[in-house]
Enzyme design. Structure first.
Site, PDB file in Angstrom:
ATOM      1  N   ALA A 118     -10.206  -9.722 -12.173  1.00 21.58           N
ATOM      2  CA  ALA A 118     -10.775  -9.927 -13.506  1.00 21.58           C
ATOM      3  C   ALA A 118     -10.559 -11.369 -13.967  1.00 21.58           C
ATOM      4  CB  ALA A 118     -10.159  -8.942 -14.493  1.00 21.58           C
ATOM      5  N   ARG A 150       2.555  12.121  -5.171  1.00 20.89           N
ATOM      6  CA  ARG A 150       1.476  12.071  -6.172  1.00 20.89           C
ATOM      7  C   ARG A 150       0.555  13.283  -6.160  1.00 20.89           C
ATOM      8  NH1 ARG A 150       3.775   8.573  -9.614  1.00 20.89           N
ATOM      9  NH2 ARG A 150       4.429   6.694  -8.535  1.00 20.89           N
TER      10      ARG A 150
END
Ligand SMILES: Cc1cc2nc3c(=O)[nH]c(=O)nc-3n(C[C@H](O)[C@H](O)[C@H](O)COP(=O)(O)OP(=O)(O)OC[C@H]3O[C@@H](n4cnc5c(N)ncnc54)[C@H](O)[C@@H]3O)c2cc1C
Length: 312
Positions: free
Chosen positions: A123, A231
């Site tokens: 970004a 996870r």
């Protein structure tokens, strides 16, 4: 999950291409190669590449000159043995590369897994998409009173409605300010010729954590299974668990024997402490056991009883 027509075309082009190779390939994984498996409202998991298969695990374990495989049942027996006894290096001979799109606040949990190779969408260089994770009503829960890291009962009615409004409003407003500061629309065109626009590396600091980021994430099978054991666990936060579940499906296609062993010895199995084992032995011999005599804290006792299906 909305892919642009150009992104869809690039995926189709990749899927249409064919290469000849002497390397092992796995038809079930080839079937979904490059495809985006949708996760959450705008996220996805795409398998981009892989190396090895179940046979590669066996081949490495036997340090073979050829394929190293024997009968499927022998191979399964060996893979089960390796996983059960934590002989992990043969699993490191297989690698997989994913393209992941994930909300930034989940990426922050994900990046704690240090054994992968990561390249994140910059970004500093590009403008992030106007896409934010907004939980479904079924995920809008209050803070758990029992588990400081977990969720409790669902929020309801006006409160749930207001939370959704705040999430949408704040994400949209911050994104609008991001674009205003950049002075650049999503096509890269300048909005106001009289302004210079703030650098992308600075403007991004104003985005909300539910904005989506993307990365290429490459990992070997041993470390992937470690990631998935943490996870895909029911204690993991829902928003990362759904990614782990999608990746588990790719593992099932890729290395079905290792996948079954993983379900058997990791996801479906448990480790017992020395005290827990002694309690189980006492139970089996019919001796009375109580939390007070066990030397365990109430919490550890509760967890053990839940594991044994003996909750009061
Ligand atoms: C339910 C849950 C709750 C959590 N809560 C918190 C929290 O409150 N705060 C917080 O900060 N984190 C939290 N974490 C993150 C957790 O502490 C780990 O950082 C994360 O799960 C990554 O695990 P890992 O280090 O085993 O994985 P990886 O980084 O993938 O490493 C895999 C294994 O490689 C070895 N390894 C890798 N790097 C090193 C190293 N530099 N030195 C030594 N060994 C290494 C270790 O054996 C490690 O287990 C939580 C995780 C879970 C699953």
């Amino acid at each position: 999950m909305d892919l642009t027509p150009q992104q869809k075309q690039e995926i189709e082009d990749s899927r249409a291409a064919r290469s000849q190779t002497r390397r092992a390939t796995v038809p079930a994984l080839e079937e979904i190669l490059y495809e985006a498996i949708p996760v959450l409202d705008h996220g996805f998991v795409r398998t981009i590449d892989y190396m090895g298969d179940d046979a590669a695990i066996v081949q490495a374990a036997r340090v073979s000159y050829g394929k190293g495989t024997k009968k499927v049942s022998d191979d399964a027996g060996l893979i089960n043995y390796l996983l059960r006894h934590r002989h992990t290096t043969p699993f490191e001979m297989c690698e997989i590369k994913y393209h992941i799109k994930v909300p930034i606040f989940i990426a922050r949990q994900w990046i704690r897994h240090r054994t992968a190779n990561v390249n994140e969408y910059s970004a500093r260089y590009s403008v992030l998409d106007r896409e934010f994770y907004i939980p479904e009503a079924s995920q809008l829960a209050m803070q758990s009173t029992q588990n400081h890291q977990g969720r409790g009962a669902l929020l309801e009615g006006e409160e749930a409605q207001r939370v959704l409004e705040i999430l949408k409003e704040d994400a949209t407003r911050n994104y609008d300010h991001y674009v205003e500061m950049l002075n650049e629309d999503p096509n890269g065109d300048i909005i106001d010729q009289d302004r210079s626009g703030l650098a992308r590396e600075l403007a991004r600091m104003n985005l909300t954590l539910n904005a989506y980021t993307q990365w290429y994430w490459k990992i070997d099978l041993h470390n992937l299974l470690h990631f998935l054991s943490l996870r895909a666990d029911r204690h993991a936060q829902y928003e990362i668990r759904v990614y782990a579940d999608a990746m588990l499906e790719t593992v099932k296609r890729w290395v079905p024997i290792a996948y079954e062993a993983f379900l058997q010895y990791r996801i479906g199995g448990v480790d017992l402490s020395a005290s827990a084992l002694s309690i189980v032995r006492k139970m089996l011999s019919g001796e009375p056991v109580t939390q007070e005599d066990s030397g365990m804290s109430k919490r550890e006792w509760r967890e053990l009883m839940a594991t044994l299906g003996r909750e009061e």
